[in-house]
Design a protein around this motif. Sequence first.
Motif, PDB file in Angstrom:
ATOM      1  N   ALA A  62     -87.421  76.691 -34.155  1.00  0.00           N
ATOM      2  CA  ALA A  62     -86.490  77.219 -33.156  1.00  0.00           C
ATOM      3  C   ALA A  62     -85.886  76.039 -32.418  1.00  0.00           C
ATOM      4  N   ILE A  63     -84.590  76.087 -32.171  1.00  0.00           N
ATOM      5  CA  ILE A  63     -83.918  74.991 -31.476  1.00  0.00           C
ATOM      6  C   ILE A  63     -82.988  75.570 -30.409  1.00  0.00           C
ATOM      7  N   PHE A  64     -83.162  75.108 -29.188  1.00  0.00           N
ATOM      8  CA  PHE A  64     -82.244  75.439 -28.089  1.00  0.00           C
ATOM      9  C   PHE A  64     -81.589  74.138 -27.631  1.00  0.00           C
ATOM     10  N   HIS A  65     -80.264  74.160 -27.479  1.00  0.00           N
ATOM     11  CA  HIS A  65     -79.565  72.955 -27.012  1.00  0.00           C
ATOM     12  C   HIS A  65     -78.621  73.306 -25.869  1.00  0.00           C
ATOM     13  N   ARG A  66     -78.623  72.482 -24.837  1.00  0.00           N
ATOM     14  CA  ARG A  66     -77.740  72.682 -23.687  1.00  0.00           C
ATOM     15  C   ARG A  66     -76.333  72.196 -23.998  1.00  0.00           C
ATOM     16  N   VAL A  67     -75.359  72.815 -23.347  1.00  0.00           N
ATOM     17  CA  VAL A  67     -74.013  72.282 -23.241  1.00  0.00           C
ATOM     18  C   VAL A  67     -73.661  72.235 -21.761  1.00  0.00           C
ATOM     19  N   GLY A  68     -72.649  71.482 -21.432  1.00  0.00           N
ATOM     20  CA  GLY A  68     -72.291  71.324 -20.034  1.00  0.00           C
ATOM     21  C   GLY A  68     -73.027  70.139 -19.427  1.00  0.00           C
ATOM     22  N   VAL A  69     -73.186  70.176 -18.120  1.00  0.00           N
ATOM     23  CA  VAL A  69     -73.771  69.053 -17.386  1.00  0.00           C
ATOM     24  C   VAL A  69     -75.296  69.120 -17.414  1.00  0.00           C
ATOM     25  N   VAL A  70     -75.919  68.013 -17.790  1.00  0.00           N
ATOM     26  CA  VAL A  70     -77.382  67.899 -17.799  1.00  0.00           C
ATOM     27  C   VAL A  70     -77.753  66.628 -17.025  1.00  0.00           C
ATOM     28  N   GLY A  71     -78.422  66.791 -15.893  1.00  0.00           N
ATOM     29  CA  GLY A  71     -78.743  65.673 -15.027  1.00  0.00           C
ATOM     30  C   GLY A  71     -79.994  64.922 -15.455  1.00  0.00           C
ATOM     31  N   PRO A  72     -80.297  63.792 -14.809  1.00  0.00           N
ATOM     32  CA  PRO A  72     -81.492  63.013 -15.137  1.00  0.00           C
ATOM     33  C   PRO A  72     -82.761  63.845 -15.049  1.00  0.00           C
ATOM     34  N   ALA A  73     -83.625  63.684 -16.042  1.00  0.00           N
ATOM     35  CA  ALA A  73     -84.907  64.375 -16.163  1.00  0.00           C
ATOM     36  C   ALA A  73     -84.762  65.849 -16.512  1.00  0.00           C
ATOM     37  N   GLU A  74     -83.536  66.361 -16.686  1.00  0.00           N
ATOM     38  CA  GLU A  74     -83.339  67.738 -17.111  1.00  0.00           C
ATOM     39  C   GLU A  74     -83.377  67.822 -18.634  1.00  0.00           C
ATOM     40  N   THR A  75     -83.776  68.988 -19.131  1.00  0.00           N
ATOM     41  CA  THR A  75     -83.924  69.186 -20.572  1.00  0.00           C
ATOM     42  C   THR A  75     -82.578  69.474 -21.227  1.00  0.00           C
TER      43      THR A  75
END
Length: 247
Positions: free
Chosen positions: A174-187
């Motif tokens: 299973a793979i989840f990937h963020r889009v948009g803004v991801v700050g320091p230490a965020e997944t």
Amino acid sequence: MIYTWTIKLFAGLPERLGTAQLILDLDQGQLTASELKSMIARENSDHSSLLSTCFVARNHAYVADGETVQASDELALLPPVSGGEELAEGGDKNMSDSPRFVVTSDIILTEEVLAKVIVPEHGASIAFVGTTREWTNGKRTVRLEYEAYEPMAVATMSQIGDEIASRWAGALCAIFHRVGVVGPAETSVVIAVSAPHREHCYEASRYAIERLKQIVPIWKKEIWEDGSEWKGHQLGPWNPIAGLTAE
């Protein structure tokens, strides 16, 4: 007869070319991918070196330079990737019915991704969690901004899942990937794998992250205190169409 060609652009290409998609009116309804790239490069000669490193996607799949594309196809020009099946819908919390491959702007919870691959017949599971690193080579990263060609990301993530199941006797991924803004230490990404035995989990997890970087059309823009840059594949020459041949 005049044919209208629409080519979607991603990552740094819209910024360079000043548009999110190119519209070409041509007297040809069929070209090779190489001919299409050359035509785009001639029309945008100031960016020909960048365009030469890009790849053509046809109906959510990479195509070799010698393959034929048509004006009626869904076409995209893809710069090198740095990097999820279906775009996650806001508020959908029914994990048992939701997909195992997701691109989302929401915060990713590792335990929810891991729960998708834990089954009675498997004795081992593992989760890889990728986060935003604050400092790289003396530069402080303020944030990362991720962009995805989501329909194609669906297809290539699913492909990775199939490859893992084939290579490691029914292993689940299973793979989840963020889009948009991801700050320091965020997944930014969580990859969960399960298999009957732990050694297969370790091997499949590494395989998944390397393949994601090789073929999944997800890009990141690093925002520093004094500038920004779109980042591409950093593990050597990027060639997601290696092994493909013209039809």
